[in-house]
Design an enzyme around this catalytic site. Structure first.
Site, PDB file in Angstrom:
ATOM      1  N   CYS A 276       7.003  -0.539   3.810  1.00  0.00           N
ATOM      2  CA  CYS A 276       5.863  -1.395   3.490  1.00  0.00           C
ATOM      3  C   CYS A 276       5.937  -1.955   2.074  1.00  0.00           C
ATOM      4  O   CYS A 276       5.245  -2.913   1.745  1.00  0.00           O
ATOM      5  CB  CYS A 276       4.559  -0.627   3.636  1.00  0.00           C
ATOM      6  SG  CYS A 276       4.569   0.557   4.966  1.00  0.00           S
TER       7      CYS A 276
ATOM      8  N   HIS B 218      -3.663  -2.808   0.222  1.00  0.00           N
ATOM      9  CA  HIS B 218      -2.683  -2.463   1.258  1.00  0.00           C
ATOM     10  C   HIS B 218      -3.472  -2.284   2.563  1.00  0.00           C
ATOM     11  O   HIS B 218      -3.092  -2.824   3.582  1.00  0.00           O
ATOM     12  CB  HIS B 218      -1.924  -1.200   0.848  1.00  0.00           C
ATOM     13  CG  HIS B 218      -0.802  -0.846   1.769  1.00  0.00           C
ATOM     14  ND1 HIS B 218       0.129  -1.763   2.166  1.00  0.00           N
ATOM     15  CD2 HIS B 218      -0.465   0.319   2.380  1.00  0.00           C
ATOM     16  CE1 HIS B 218       1.002  -1.176   2.990  1.00  0.00           C
ATOM     17  NE2 HIS B 218       0.661   0.076   3.143  1.00  0.00           N
TER      18      HIS B 218
ATOM     19  N   GLU C 121      -6.119   4.832  -1.219  1.00  0.00           N
ATOM     20  CA  GLU C 121      -6.112   3.555  -1.950  1.00  0.00           C
ATOM     21  C   GLU C 121      -7.447   3.330  -2.643  1.00  0.00           C
ATOM     22  O   GLU C 121      -7.491   2.871  -3.786  1.00  0.00           O
ATOM     23  CB  GLU C 121      -5.796   2.389  -1.003  1.00  0.00           C
ATOM     24  CG  GLU C 121      -5.693   1.064  -1.755  1.00  0.00           C
ATOM     25  CD  GLU C 121      -5.118  -0.070  -0.920  1.00  0.00           C
ATOM     26  OE1 GLU C 121      -5.091   0.056   0.325  1.00  0.00           O
ATOM     27  OE2 GLU C 121      -4.696  -1.076  -1.512  1.00  0.00           O
TER      28      GLU C 121
ATOM     29  N   LYS D 234      -4.736  -7.125   6.562  1.00  0.00           N
ATOM     30  CA  LYS D 234      -4.227  -6.443   7.761  1.00  0.00           C
ATOM     31  C   LYS D 234      -5.311  -6.268   8.821  1.00  0.00           C
ATOM     32  O   LYS D 234      -5.006  -6.027   9.983  1.00  0.00           O
ATOM     33  CB  LYS D 234      -3.619  -5.088   7.396  1.00  0.00           C
ATOM     34  CG  LYS D 234      -2.354  -5.220   6.555  1.00  0.00           C
ATOM     35  CD  LYS D 234      -1.681  -3.892   6.297  1.00  0.00           C
ATOM     36  CE  LYS D 234      -0.479  -4.023   5.382  1.00  0.00           C
ATOM     37  NZ  LYS D 234      -0.824  -4.206   3.952  1.00  0.00           N
TER      38      LYS D 234
ATOM     39  N   HIS E 259      -0.170  -4.956  10.521  1.00  0.00           N
ATOM     40  CA  HIS E 259       0.748  -4.571   9.455  1.00  0.00           C
ATOM     41  C   HIS E 259       2.140  -5.146   9.735  1.00  0.00           C
ATOM     42  O   HIS E 259       2.820  -4.698  10.648  1.00  0.00           O
ATOM     43  CB  HIS E 259       0.802  -3.050   9.370  1.00  0.00           C
ATOM     44  CG  HIS E 259       1.451  -2.530   8.125  1.00  0.00           C
ATOM     45  ND1 HIS E 259       2.152  -3.341   7.252  1.00  0.00           N
ATOM     46  CD2 HIS E 259       1.506  -1.277   7.599  1.00  0.00           C
ATOM     47  CE1 HIS E 259       2.603  -2.594   6.242  1.00  0.00           C
ATOM     48  NE2 HIS E 259       2.230  -1.350   6.437  1.00  0.00           N
TER      49      HIS E 259
ATOM     50  N   PHE F 202       5.048   4.257   3.601  1.00  0.00           N
ATOM     51  CA  PHE F 202       5.361   5.603   4.089  1.00  0.00           C
ATOM     52  C   PHE F 202       6.506   6.128   3.230  1.00  0.00           C
ATOM     53  O   PHE F 202       7.421   5.394   2.903  1.00  0.00           O
ATOM     54  CB  PHE F 202       5.885   5.510   5.527  1.00  0.00           C
ATOM     55  CG  PHE F 202       4.842   5.691   6.577  1.00  0.00           C
ATOM     56  CD1 PHE F 202       3.556   6.050   6.277  1.00  0.00           C
ATOM     57  CD2 PHE F 202       5.179   5.503   7.909  1.00  0.00           C
ATOM     58  CE1 PHE F 202       2.611   6.215   7.264  1.00  0.00           C
ATOM     59  CE2 PHE F 202       4.250   5.663   8.904  1.00  0.00           C
ATOM     60  CZ  PHE F 202       2.966   6.020   8.580  1.00  0.00           C
TER      61      PHE F 202
END
Lengths: 187, 422
Positions: free
Chosen positions: B172, B312, B323, B344, B349, B408
């Site tokens: 990501c 994100h 976050e 998103k 995503h 991740f």
């Protein structure tokens, strides 16, 4: 049926092996009361790994979803977790009915984010034993009742040598919740 | 450092304008997946790009690259054509000073490819190599589709960029890291112009199944369009999408000297690692905090200078919680008054493409004084207590923003973007 071929001690030993292989923990440090996350440093992915090892060892299928997710799915949004992310009284009642004190004292209210930290080596052992207790009366292949084990781990038919099959972990929880609802009308 | 061209192709549109217009209306680009058979999977939704939106390689004189081109690269080619055309990239003479920095992953092995290979395998480690090598079915070009470096290499060929060609592989964080590292190359005077961005096309069985097994995808949803619900209490996983985003980054003096139209500035870039766990995020948001703080420091700004955060915001329980914590740590008492929104929620995503697309949408929002919404925000989560611009776009002038991408594995990147000031 309640099975007696595989002992709680054996399950705990195999669980310890799985934990050591996954987390490289010191085996002596793994106690029934050890929290996998808090005491042994597990992350969420490690549970998939440990479950997979247990499934291979015992020929079972561990639940993919925790009981709280099943409660929400069966009895509606908010039935297990309230709008503040706290477990509902009903969810706590069900947890106690199902698992006894294995998750400790839940009476003071509990946040859903801390639920994974409640999972201990003892609660996982109990989870495996619950699945093993779904051993059917008779062999699905030959119909005989002649269960035996040679290694104390895998149950097979003494008559036709077919390995025993157990109820899937998610189905076991769902069946139990359905039965509890019919009996006690919790929701 | 300025941005002189932008391009994208997303589940919400064939280009930047179409994507932005749909996002401004709060539309969702998520639907049931048709690119492969999903019957029986606990998640059957994703954000697909329409095939008709892709540049047709057959209509292109360079179509001989088609056999090496993964779907991800085809998406990237489409996005880059838009960006390059806007920037007038082809008019730049010194091609050794133009580079490529691309966040992407090799295309997953396909089930049909594996089936074909298994015809020559006995299951015990032995291969019928004679059979395999003489088979007409197994294409030698598969090899190039799997390699994560092929896309950057072909992008350099397609757009005649003879400067640095980087392939960034960091899930990501790949898109914004590709942009950030391109920014460094220009800062170091190793290039004048860089095509930078990311692409992703993982809506196939092998790409999908891994995310299903680790339970990262949204499984509880009533409709595909409401599954991605960042910061909502009922969020339960992300929705996988495909897409590409490309920016043309350029040294300011270079852009001025050729009279390029300047769209905005890249003010700073922060990059960090949680150095913690492979999927779990750091509980104190350490890595996310470091990336955001790094971008601010790089831009010589403080949190007080930032008007908006493009989050994100994946719609996973952990990301959105952590976050929000990182944003609170960066902004302190101001945290609740800074708008934070997740694109998103509408397009899902797009992994390696996400940060690049979101950086561009942030810049486009600046031009239009419009903050894109976080849709599907219905249930307040007491642990996520910021202003998420719920459900409707907000008219508000803003000049500086942060765009977050936290991968991740704890690879994090943050870009600080600003309106161009003479």
């Amino acid at each position: 049926m309640k099975q007696t071929l595989i002992t709680e001690q054996k399950v705990f030993e195999e669980l310890k092996k799985a934990i050591v292989e996954t987390l490289r923990s010191d085996e002596a440090a793994i106690k029934p009361e050890s929290s996998l996350i808090k005491d042994l440093g597990a992350e969420s992915l490690d549970f998939l790994d440990i479950n997979y090892r247990l499934e291979q060892t015992f020929g079972i299928k561990m639940a993919r979803h925790f009981i709280l997710e099943h409660i929400e799915e069966m009895f509606g949004e908010g039935s297990a977790i309230d709008e503040n992310g706290q477990l509902t009284e009903k969810a706590i009642t069900l947890l106690k009915m199902r698992y006894g004190d294995v998750y400790g004292d839940l009476s003071g209210g509990i946040d859903m984010d801390t639920v994974p930290t409640l999972i201990t080596a003892g609660s996982m052992t109990q989870g495996v034993l619950d699945l093993l207790d779904t051993l059917p009366e008779t062999c699905s292949k030959c119909g005989n009742t002649a269960w035996k084990t040679e290694d104390g781990i895998r149950v097979k038919c003494g008559s036709c040598s077919e390995f025993a099959t157990f109820t899937n972990g998610d189905d076991l929880i769902k069946n139990w919740l359905t039965a509890m609802q019919q009996e006690k009308k919790i929701f | 450092m300025v941005i002189t061209g932008v391009g994208m192709v997303t589940p919400l549109g064939r280009n930047c304008d179409e994507t932005f217009a749909n996002a401004a209306q709060g539309r969702s680009g998520i639907d049931y997946i048709t690119s492969f058979e999903t019957t029986g999977l606990p998640c059957r939704i994703g954000g697909q790009v329409k095939d008709a939106w892709l540049t047709d390689p057959e209509s292109d004189v360079r179509h001989r690259f088609g056999r090496f081109s993964s779907r991800g690269l085809r998406l990237m080619q489409t996005a880059t054509l838009e960006a390059a055309s806007q920037a007038g990239l082809e008019t730049i003479i010194d091609r050794e000073r133009v580079g490529v920095s691309l966040g992407s992953h090799g295309e997953n092995v396909s089930v049909s490819e594996m089936s074909e290979l298994l015809r020559f395998y006995d299951g015990n480690g032995h291969w019928d190599m004679r059979g395999l090598l003489s088979s007409c079915q197994y294409s030698p070009f598969q090899f190039f589709l799997r390699k994560p470096d092929t896309a950057s290499s072909i992008l350099s060929m397609l757009f005649d960029c003879r400067g640095s060609s980087l392939s960034i592989v960091s899930a990501c964080a790949a898109g914004p890291q590709a942009i950030g590292e391109a920014y460094r190359i220009i800062q170091d005077r190793k290039a004048d112009v860089m095509i930078a961005g990311g692409c992703e096309a993982t809506l196939n069985f092998m790409g999908f199944i891994g995310f299903v097994l680790i339970k990262a995808l949204a499984e509880k949803y009533t409709t595909p369009q409401t599954a991605s619900r960042p910061f909502d209490r009922k969020r339960n996983g992300f929705v996988m999408s495909e897409g590409a985003g490309a920016v043309v980054l350029e040294d300011l003096d270079h852009a001025r000297s050729r009279g390029a139209n300047i769209l905005g500035e890249l003010l700073g870039y922060g990059s960090s690692a949680d150095a913690y766990r492979i999927t779990d995020t750091h509980p104190k948001a350490e890595g996310a905090f470091l990336a955001m703080a790094g971008a601010l420091e790089d831009a010589s700004l403080t949190a007080d200078d930032i008007d908006y955060v493009n989050a994100h915001g994946t719609s996973t329980v952990q990301n959105d919680l952590v976050e929000s914590l990182a944003i609170r740590r960066i902004f302190g008492e101001r945290a609740r008054s800074v708008p934070v929104s997740s694109n998103k929620s509408m397009m899902g995503h797009t992994i390696a493409a996400a940060g690049a697309i979101e950086c561009i949408l942030t810049l486009m929002g600046m031009h239009r004084s419009l903050i894109l919404p976080t849709i599907n925000y219905e249930h307040r989560d007491p642990k996520c207590d910021l202003d998420y611009v719920p459900n409707e776009a907000r008219h508000m002038p803003y000049r500086r923003a942060l765009s977050n991408s936290f991968g991740f594995g704890g690879q994090n990147a943050c870009l600080c973007i600003g309106a161009f000031e003479e």
